[in-house]
Design an enzyme around this catalytic site. Sequence first.
Site, PDB file in Angstrom:
ATOM      1  N   ALA A 152      78.914  53.234  41.898  1.00  0.00           N
ATOM      2  CA  ALA A 152      78.795  54.439  41.064  1.00  0.00           C
ATOM      3  C   ALA A 152      79.473  55.654  41.678  1.00  0.00           C
ATOM      4  O   ALA A 152      79.159  56.783  41.306  1.00  0.00           O
ATOM      5  CB  ALA A 152      77.319  54.745  40.807  1.00  0.00           C
ATOM      6  N   ALA A 153      80.411  55.425  42.573  1.00  0.00           N
ATOM      7  CA  ALA A 153      81.049  56.553  43.265  1.00  0.00           C
ATOM      8  C   ALA A 153      81.769  57.474  42.283  1.00  0.00           C
ATOM      9  O   ALA A 153      81.637  58.695  42.340  1.00  0.00           O
ATOM     10  CB  ALA A 153      82.007  56.039  44.325  1.00  0.00           C
ATOM     11  N   GLY A 154      82.557  56.895  41.386  1.00  0.00           N
ATOM     12  CA  GLY A 154      83.279  57.715  40.420  1.00  0.00           C
ATOM     13  C   GLY A 154      82.350  58.458  39.486  1.00  0.00           C
ATOM     14  O   GLY A 154      82.574  59.639  39.167  1.00  0.00           O
ATOM     15  N   ASP A 155      81.286  57.788  39.046  1.00  0.00           N
ATOM     16  CA  ASP A 155      80.307  58.440  38.173  1.00  0.00           C
ATOM     17  C   ASP A 155      79.603  59.576  38.897  1.00  0.00           C
ATOM     18  O   ASP A 155      79.330  60.629  38.307  1.00  0.00           O
ATOM     19  CB  ASP A 155      79.272  57.418  37.688  1.00  0.00           C
ATOM     20  CG  ASP A 155      79.886  56.318  36.846  1.00  0.00           C
ATOM     21  OD1 ASP A 155      80.909  56.574  36.193  1.00  0.00           O
ATOM     22  OD2 ASP A 155      79.345  55.197  36.847  1.00  0.00           O
TER      23      ASP A 155
END
Length: 304
Positions: free
Chosen positions: A253-256
């Site tokens: 979920a890094a981009g989120d």
Amino acid sequence: MIVIIGSINMDLVLRVPRMPHPGETLSGGQFRTIPGGKGANQAVACARLSADSVKVAMIACLGDDAFGTELRAALHNDGINHQHVRTMSGMASGVASIMVDASGQNSIVLAAGANDALSPEHIDAARALIEQARIVVLQLETPLATVRHAIKLAHALGKTVVLNPAPAQALPADLLAQVEYLIPNEIEAAMLAGLPEASLDNDAAIDAAVATLRANGSANVLVTLGSKGVYAALASGAEHFPAQPTKAIDTTAAGDTFIGGFVAALAEGRSESDAIAFGQRAAAISVARIGAQTSIPYRHELEA
């Protein structure tokens, strides 16, 4: 207020030593079910990283199954307004099968379930909510016709529209022209610019791809580059923001998380540069943890 329009999934997460080869049976490690979906992840990140004065709401669809009950409870527990999260009779909630290898990289397969039922009619029914928003955030895990309808409405209402074009697919220029901030990763940026996936391997290539996206109508483009940071082409100019050093164990979920932190900071009136840095700090914390929403930090962790 921040309104997120998008997907909600239950993530079925399996740790593996490496990704299996086609036809191979591989013994895995820990298995967990974790609330996820790009829309819900971004809503949770906005909620956890925003000031108390900023409210967060979501427009989405869930199935009438046990996962749906659990996923709605997760939104509620993070203080997210879920009045316009519909439960679809006879449908399963969306799920994502996720394998995470020893280096923290992931491989994901989606089954959209009730996410595919999100319709333009649902968006129209939530018009009063969208009218209250300052920023509207969308992704591409729900039907493109619904995404287009929502962007058109939010743009017409004068809202700041943020689009995370994932999963990657071709998008028309008239849609991009209504988006204030387009936030793809490298693969998505290449696809949108009509370039080979592996071509964005240096700043010059990224700059050329971003120039194409801006020529197609995107006002501001932020390309997330994982461990290489963020390349931002804004009205004020282009800049490469290096990533904060960190040991990644799960990048799910890094981009989120970055998007949630960026949007939360914008909603408070911070500058674009400050918002990017805030999102990067949040993402750096998330990759050191396992899972999607279980990895997303709270505001106090960034202020410590």
